[in-house]
Design a protein around this motif. Structure first.
Motif, PDB file in Angstrom:
ATOM      1  N   UNK A  88       0.763  -1.162  -0.038  1.00  0.00           N
ATOM      2  CA  UNK A  88      -0.018  -0.092   0.180  1.00  0.00           C
ATOM      3  C   UNK A  88       0.929   1.170   0.113  1.00  0.00           C
ATOM      4  N   UNK A  89       1.853   1.403   0.701  1.00  0.00           N
ATOM      5  CA  UNK A  89       2.504   2.467   1.089  1.00  0.00           C
ATOM      6  C   UNK A  89       3.613   2.769  -0.138  1.00  0.00           C
ATOM      7  N   UNK A  90       4.093   1.463  -1.098  1.00  0.00           N
ATOM      8  CA  UNK A  90       4.884   1.627  -1.913  1.00  0.00           C
ATOM      9  C   UNK A  90       4.026   1.968  -3.148  1.00  0.00           C
ATOM     10  N   UNK A  91       2.816   1.527  -3.183  1.00  0.00           N
ATOM     11  CA  UNK A  91       1.992   1.996  -4.352  1.00  0.00           C
ATOM     12  C   UNK A  91       1.684   3.557  -4.401  1.00  0.00           C
ATOM     13  N   UNK A  92       1.474   4.249  -2.913  1.00  0.00           N
ATOM     14  CA  UNK A  92       1.128   5.534  -2.781  1.00  0.00           C
ATOM     15  C   UNK A  92       2.494   6.391  -3.082  1.00  0.00           C
ATOM     16  N   UNK A  93       3.762   5.885  -2.972  1.00  0.00           N
ATOM     17  CA  UNK A  93       5.108   6.626  -3.247  1.00  0.00           C
ATOM     18  C   UNK A  93       5.189   6.631  -4.801  1.00  0.00           C
ATOM     19  N   UNK A  94       4.673   5.321  -5.575  1.00  0.00           N
ATOM     20  CA  UNK A  94       4.707   5.425  -6.884  1.00  0.00           C
ATOM     21  C   UNK A  94       3.873   6.426  -7.584  1.00  0.00           C
ATOM     22  N   UNK A  95       2.629   6.716  -6.890  1.00  0.00           N
ATOM     23  CA  UNK A  95       1.813   7.288  -7.177  1.00  0.00           C
ATOM     24  C   UNK A  95       2.130   8.900  -7.026  1.00  0.00           C
ATOM     25  N   UNK A  96       2.849   9.374  -6.268  1.00  0.00           N
ATOM     26  CA  UNK A  96       3.292  10.693  -5.822  1.00  0.00           C
ATOM     27  C   UNK A  96       4.622  11.007  -6.464  1.00  0.00           C
ATOM     28  N   UNK A  97       5.168   9.778  -7.258  1.00  0.00           N
ATOM     29  CA  UNK A  97       6.423  10.204  -7.931  1.00  0.00           C
ATOM     30  C   UNK A  97       7.714  10.082  -7.223  1.00  0.00           C
ATOM     31  N   UNK A  98       7.624   9.516  -5.957  1.00  0.00           N
ATOM     32  CA  UNK A  98       8.616   9.314  -5.043  1.00  0.00           C
ATOM     33  C   UNK A  98       9.365   7.951  -5.171  1.00  0.00           C
ATOM     34  N   UNK A  99       8.696   7.129  -5.942  1.00  0.00           N
ATOM     35  CA  UNK A  99       9.497   5.653  -6.462  1.00  0.00           C
ATOM     36  C   UNK A  99       8.847   5.345  -7.630  1.00  0.00           C
ATOM     37  N   UNK A 100       9.742   4.444  -8.211  1.00  0.00           N
ATOM     38  CA  UNK A 100       9.458   3.861  -9.456  1.00  0.00           C
ATOM     39  C   UNK A 100       9.048   2.190  -9.157  1.00  0.00           C
ATOM     40  N   UNK A 101       8.255   1.513 -10.110  1.00  0.00           N
ATOM     41  CA  UNK A 101       7.930   0.235  -9.921  1.00  0.00           C
ATOM     42  C   UNK A 101       9.080  -0.596  -9.890  1.00  0.00           C
ATOM     43  N   UNK A 102       8.951  -1.596  -8.856  1.00  0.00           N
ATOM     44  CA  UNK A 102      10.110  -2.655  -8.560  1.00  0.00           C
ATOM     45  C   UNK A 102      10.636  -2.975  -9.797  1.00  0.00           C
ATOM     46  N   UNK A 103      12.001  -3.051  -9.799  1.00  0.00           N
ATOM     47  CA  UNK A 103      12.674  -3.839 -11.355  1.00  0.00           C
ATOM     48  C   UNK A 103      12.346  -4.824 -11.162  1.00  0.00           C
ATOM     49  N   UNK A 104      12.656  -5.798 -10.302  1.00  0.00           N
ATOM     50  CA  UNK A 104      12.479  -7.286  -9.928  1.00  0.00           C
ATOM     51  C   UNK A 104      11.856  -7.553  -9.032  1.00  0.00           C
ATOM     52  N   UNK A 105      10.289  -7.581  -9.191  1.00  0.00           N
ATOM     53  CA  UNK A 105       9.174  -7.677  -8.291  1.00  0.00           C
ATOM     54  C   UNK A 105       9.473  -9.278  -7.644  1.00  0.00           C
ATOM     55  N   UNK A 106       9.508 -10.294  -8.635  1.00  0.00           N
ATOM     56  CA  UNK A 106       9.819 -11.552  -8.247  1.00  0.00           C
ATOM     57  C   UNK A 106      10.924 -11.833  -6.955  1.00  0.00           C
ATOM     58  N   UNK A 107      11.926 -11.106  -7.318  1.00  0.00           N
ATOM     59  CA  UNK A 107      12.913 -11.107  -6.423  1.00  0.00           C
ATOM     60  C   UNK A 107      12.670 -10.735  -4.951  1.00  0.00           C
ATOM     61  N   UNK A 108      12.101  -9.558  -5.052  1.00  0.00           N
ATOM     62  CA  UNK A 108      11.694  -8.851  -3.862  1.00  0.00           C
ATOM     63  C   UNK A 108      10.810  -9.778  -2.912  1.00  0.00           C
ATOM     64  N   UNK A 109       9.668 -10.379  -3.783  1.00  0.00           N
ATOM     65  CA  UNK A 109       8.928 -11.368  -2.995  1.00  0.00           C
ATOM     66  C   UNK A 109       9.699 -12.500  -2.453  1.00  0.00           C
ATOM     67  N   UNK A 110      10.521 -12.971  -3.216  1.00  0.00           N
ATOM     68  CA  UNK A 110      11.488 -14.264  -2.907  1.00  0.00           C
ATOM     69  C   UNK A 110      12.078 -13.807  -1.365  1.00  0.00           C
ATOM     70  N   UNK A 111      12.845 -12.727  -1.546  1.00  0.00           N
ATOM     71  CA  UNK A 111      13.472 -12.105  -0.529  1.00  0.00           C
ATOM     72  C   UNK A 111      12.693 -12.210   0.767  1.00  0.00           C
ATOM     73  N   UNK A 112      11.434 -11.483   0.707  1.00  0.00           N
ATOM     74  CA  UNK A 112      10.484 -11.313   1.720  1.00  0.00           C
ATOM     75  C   UNK A 112      10.290 -12.807   2.423  1.00  0.00           C
ATOM     76  N   UNK A 113       9.832 -13.765   1.481  1.00  0.00           N
ATOM     77  CA  UNK A 113       9.675 -14.987   1.964  1.00  0.00           C
ATOM     78  C   UNK A 113      10.962 -15.774   2.636  1.00  0.00           C
ATOM     79  N   UNK A 114      12.227 -15.529   2.014  1.00  0.00           N
ATOM     80  CA  UNK A 114      13.267 -16.004   2.583  1.00  0.00           C
ATOM     81  C   UNK A 114      13.581 -15.676   4.116  1.00  0.00           C
ATOM     82  N   UNK A 115      13.388 -14.370   4.037  1.00  0.00           N
ATOM     83  CA  UNK A 115      13.305 -13.354   5.580  1.00  0.00           C
ATOM     84  C   UNK A 115      12.208 -14.054   6.503  1.00  0.00           C
ATOM     85  N   UNK A 116      11.154 -14.270   6.207  1.00  0.00           N
ATOM     86  CA  UNK A 116      10.224 -14.888   6.928  1.00  0.00           C
ATOM     87  C   UNK A 116      10.537 -16.216   7.304  1.00  0.00           C
ATOM     88  N   UNK A 117      10.984 -17.019   6.529  1.00  0.00           N
ATOM     89  CA  UNK A 117      11.501 -18.499   6.755  1.00  0.00           C
ATOM     90  C   UNK A 117      12.690 -18.413   7.769  1.00  0.00           C
TER      91      UNK A 117
END
Length: 265
Positions: A130-159
């Motif tokens: 939600x917050x990252x989407x808001x940052x994209x809408x406000x021009x403070x961030x770009x869409x993640x370059x490698x979203x699958x890698x980001x999600x994999x990293x989150x899952x690995x940290x959770x594990x």
């Protein structure tokens, strides 16, 4: 063979319902049913991360080396670290707070810890989206370059955090002094974890020392997943998975010991 598969399927079906019931109970216990209730699950990390993003937004001058913008860099780093901190910190009270549930043979200590870890991953990941989407809408961030890698990293940290949580829950049960170190250690880990820096910014030999940490390697995955311009050479998924499997195995062995020492009165 067919009977074994049927038994395995029934076991997964039962555990799915147990975890579902524990999730609902944990939500009601932690947030209640009044006012916005379970929505605090999202709002709590959202408010914390918003404050961090606002502070960095006031100092955002655009890019910070390698095409990295400071707001998404700080936001994703902090939000992902919240997952680690929350799973680890909440593990110390998981057994005592839910001891009556262990009267039910279908409920295990593993289920209690897994439920809390699952809630933290879902809540913080949802708040991050939600917050990252808001940052994209406000021009403070770009869409993640490698979203699958980001999600994999989150899952690995959770594990990884869940494996540590099983070890910590056992340690806290046998030593009250052990619990005094859990929160301070998580705060000490934060500035060393790669939450707010890249390994390429660190000179040798400190870079190599930090590179042995699976947490630092996971944050390299996070940052390279967010920024397409940064393809980090300082992480190895097999190394991270090896740490996760080793901690999970150790945690499961410790939980067997712990279960034998819990007396239900």
């Amino acid at each position: 063979m067919r009977g074994g598969l049927m038994q395995l399927r029934d076991g997964f079906y039962t555990q799915r319902h147990v975890i579902g019931a524990l999730v609902i109970r944990e939500l009601h216990t932690r947030y209640g049913r009044d006012n916005i209730g379970s929505l605090w699950m999202l709002l709590e990390p959202l408010l914390l991360a918003s404050a961090v993003a606002f502070i960095h937004a006031s100092n955002d001058t655009g890019k910070h080396g390698a095409g990295i913008r400071i707001v998404p860099f700080a936001l994703t780093g902090y939000m992902v670290f919240i997952i680690f901190r929350a799973i680890v910190n909440r593990s110390e009270s998981a057994v005592e707070a839910n001891r009556p549930l262990l009267f039910h043979h279908m409920v295990t200590i593993f289920d209690l810890l897994f439920t809390r870890a699952l809630l933290e991953i879902i809540a913080t990941s949802g708040a991050l989206a939600l917050l990252y989407g808001l940052c994209i809408a406000l021009g403070l961030a770009d869409f993640p370059g490698r979203p699958l890698r980001l999600m994999a990293a989150i899952m690995l940290l959770g594990w990884l955090s869940f494996g540590l949580a099983m070890c910590i829950a056992t340690g806290v049960h046998f030593s009250k002094a052990f619990s005094k170190f859990v929160h301070p250690v998580t705060y000490i880990i934060m500035p060393l974890s790669g939450t707010f820096f890249l390994l390429e910014w660190i000179p040798e030999p400190y870079r190599s020392w930090l590179g042995w940490s699976p947490i630092n390697q996971i944050f390299e995955m996070v940052h390279s997943g967010v920024f397409e311009s940064y393809d980090s050479p300082y992480f190895n998924p097999l190394y991270i998975v090896g740490w996760c499997m080793a901690l999970t195995l150790l945690g499961l062995l410790l939980l067997r010991v712990l279960r034998r020492h819990i007396h239900l009165n």
